[in-house]
Design an enzyme around this catalytic site. Structure first.
Site, PDB file in Angstrom:
ATOM      1  N   GLY A   1       5.676  -1.730   1.281  1.00 56.89           N
ATOM      2  CA  GLY A   1       6.105  -1.994   2.640  1.00 56.89           C
ATOM      3  C   GLY A   1       6.500  -3.294   2.660  1.00 56.89           C
TER       4      GLY A   1
ATOM      5  N   GLU B   1       5.088   2.030   8.160  1.00 53.42           N
ATOM      6  CA  GLU B   1       3.899   2.726   8.186  1.00 53.42           C
ATOM      7  C   GLU B   1       3.074   2.788   6.688  1.00 53.42           C
ATOM      8  OE1 GLU B   1       2.374   3.755  11.089  1.00 53.42           O
ATOM      9  OE2 GLU B   1       4.199   3.989  12.471  1.00 53.42           O
TER      10      GLU B   1
ATOM     11  N   GLY C   1       4.590   4.387   3.036  1.00 51.78           N
ATOM     12  CA  GLY C   1       4.011   4.224   1.708  1.00 51.78           C
ATOM     13  C   GLY C   1       2.917   3.316   1.624  1.00 51.78           C
ATOM     14  N   SER C   2       2.728   2.617   0.676  1.00 47.02           N
ATOM     15  CA  SER C   2       1.844   1.703   0.072  1.00 47.02           C
ATOM     16  C   SER C   2       2.211   0.288   0.915  1.00 47.02           C
ATOM     17  CB  SER C   2       1.797   1.426  -1.340  1.00 47.02           C
ATOM     18  OG  SER C   2       2.878   1.006  -1.728  1.00 47.02           O
TER      19      SER C   2
END
Length: 510
Positions: A246, A263, A241-242
């Protein structure tokens, strides 16, 4: 596809486990998650979110399953994953169509995403026989040393809307062959595709008498993902995600000394050298920038062009963009579908405003498309902007089809521009000059986790480890030795002699 959807609409799914057992929320006050298609705005399904009570029951079921699943030989676990791959082959068309309709990517990309599931299943089957450790020579006589790998336990998977099923499979298939069990929290924007995947593998799990809880599904928003991050029973949290999300996951999981695999965002650049084959480069630029309507973490966002060919590349791109067909992604004639929702459209509009405010020049104006073919309000025109290099808008990732053009003189300047953003996921250079290519791939070149020559920034294969550096999070999924993230290493020493020599020559006599 209607028959396939009908299977999923038998009951409003909230949370459940591998062989179909579901835990139902009984509160009439629960706010249902509505899944609207960005293609036409239609309501596809209403899904119950997972409550704390439900969540705890799912986790305990998963933990009980792990005690059995970890003892199944790895090649046998691989055989079960192989059968899952066959199921996804059988339902490729239906699931690919559902991905396209719920998320908005083109039908070809939806089918390609299901193919990624099939490919990672094939990869995982082979990997199940290659969970290798090392043997080492001991400094002590009559001793043997080696290392082996054991499963972690419960793996939490938080996936994003842009690849609603493939990224789950990258994690789950490898986690399963390693002996872990999985709890999947899909994006609240694409819950139906997650439910479909659970239905597809259900028959395989039942036929193989897999313990209840090996594959679990929970649904909801950020608060449900936070349950995974905070829970010491979850050995590994894999989150896509963003960067903002994260960082929150990393801080929470690290606070309990758990493991995480991240990721996160990408702000990917492509360098176009004066030695590039533009007939190859132009299609790669266009697909990288507008594929999935610019909503890939590997989408091409910055184009760094050598000044001697800048005008030529610019004119070619404007011509190519003029040929793009925007519309219903289920129509294979269309190249570009909608953004995921109107919030994404608002982000696109904000970036266009910043471009003008920060001295940029739009070569192709962005706009929200209107009319009977664009009723959802989520269709936008891909934009191209000439920008000064160090403007703030260029430094940030906008999840939309906006491409920034930048000039460079020397290759070192191009590499500095490429690396001069907080993110470090994917990068590429187009050149037929061997020295330039090798320089780009060297330690003095791209600082990204992915660096390509004469191909674009998107379209990674499952055989290589996927992930990036800096604010992209440092995680690696899919191929190579990414399986090690889902296991714990154990060093073993065996004394088969009749004495007890100590390491480092230490003497201890009684």
């Amino acid at each position: 596809m209607q028959q396939f959807l009908q299977k999923l609409k038998t009951q409003p799914m909230m949370s459940g486990t591998s062989t179909g057992q579901a835990f139902w929320h009984t509160s009439a006050e629960a706010d249902l998650l509505d899944s609207h298609s960005p293609v036409d705005g239609q309501l596809m399904a209403r899904v119950y979110p997972t409550t704390r009570e439900d969540y705890d029951q799912v986790v305990e079921t998963a933990r009980a399953a792990f005690l059995k699943w970890r003892l199944v030989p790895a090649p046998r676990r691989g055989e079960i994953v192989r059968q899952m791959g066959e199921q996804f082959r059988q339902y490729k068309k239906e699931l690919g169509t559902l991905v396209s309709y719920e998320m908005g990517k083109s039908l070809q990309e939806g089918m390609g995403e299901v193919q990624e599931i099939i490919d990672i299943c094939d990869f995982a089957v082979g990997q199940s026989r290659q969970l290798y450790g090392l043997t080492m020579h001991s400094e002590r006589p009559d001793h043997r040393m080696y290392e082996q790998w054991h499963p972690l336990g419960v793996v939490g998977i938080i996936s994003a809307f842009n690849f609603p099923v493939a990224v789950w499979s990258w994690n789950a298939m490898l986690a399963w062959i390693c002996g872990n069990v999985c709890i999947w929290k899909p994006s609240e924007k694409t819950p139906l595709t997650a439910l479909a995947c659970q239905q597809i593998i259900k028959e395989v799990l039942e036929q193989n008498e897999v313990p209840e809880g090996v594959s679990c599904l929970i649904t909801g928003g950020r608060d449900v993902g936070a349950l995974l991050a905070e829970d010491p029973r979850i050995a590994l949290v894999s989150a896509t995600g963003s960067t903002r999300m994260g960082k929150a996951v990393a801080q929470t999981v690290a606070g309990r000394l758990g493991r995480y695999l991240l990721e996160l965002g990408g702000n990917n650049a492509m360098i176009i050298s004066q030695h590039a084959d533009l007939n190859v480069a132009i299609p790669a630029i266009v697909f990288g920038a507008v594929g999935t309507a610019g909503q890939r973490c590997t989408s091409t966002r910055r184009l760094i062009i050598q000044e001697s060919i800048y005008e030529d590349v610019k004119q070619r791109l404007v011509k190519a963009y003029g040929q793009l067909r925007i519309g219903n992604p289920l129509d294979e004639k269309n190249h570009v579908g909608p953004l995921i929702d109107r919030a994404a459209v608002a982000g696109y509009q904000a970036a266009l405003f910043q471009i003008k405010e920060q001295g940029g020049r739009l070569l192709i104006d962005g706009e929200i498309l209107e009319g009977p073919d664009f009723e959802s309000g989520c269709y936008v025109r891909p934009a191209i902007a000439e920008m000064p290099a160090q403007t703030e808008v260029v430094q940030h990732e906008t999840f939309a089809p906006i491409l920034y053009l930048l000039k460079y003189g020397t290759l070192d300047e191009a590499i500095a521009l490429q690396n001069g953003v907080p993110q470090g996921l994917s990068s590429s250079i187009f050149t037929l000059n061997l020295r330039e290519a090798e320089r780009f791939l060297s330690a003095a070149g791209s600082d990204c986790g992915i660096a390509n020559v004469n191909i674009g920034t998107s379209g990674a294969e499952i055989g290589g480890a996927f992930g990036g550096e800096k604010e992209t999070g440092g995680g690696r999924e899919s191929g190579s030795d990414a399986w090690k993230a889902y296991m714990r290493r154990q060093t073993n020493t065996i004394n088969y002699g009749t004495t007890l020599p100590l390491a480092q020559g230490i003497k201890f006599e009684l």
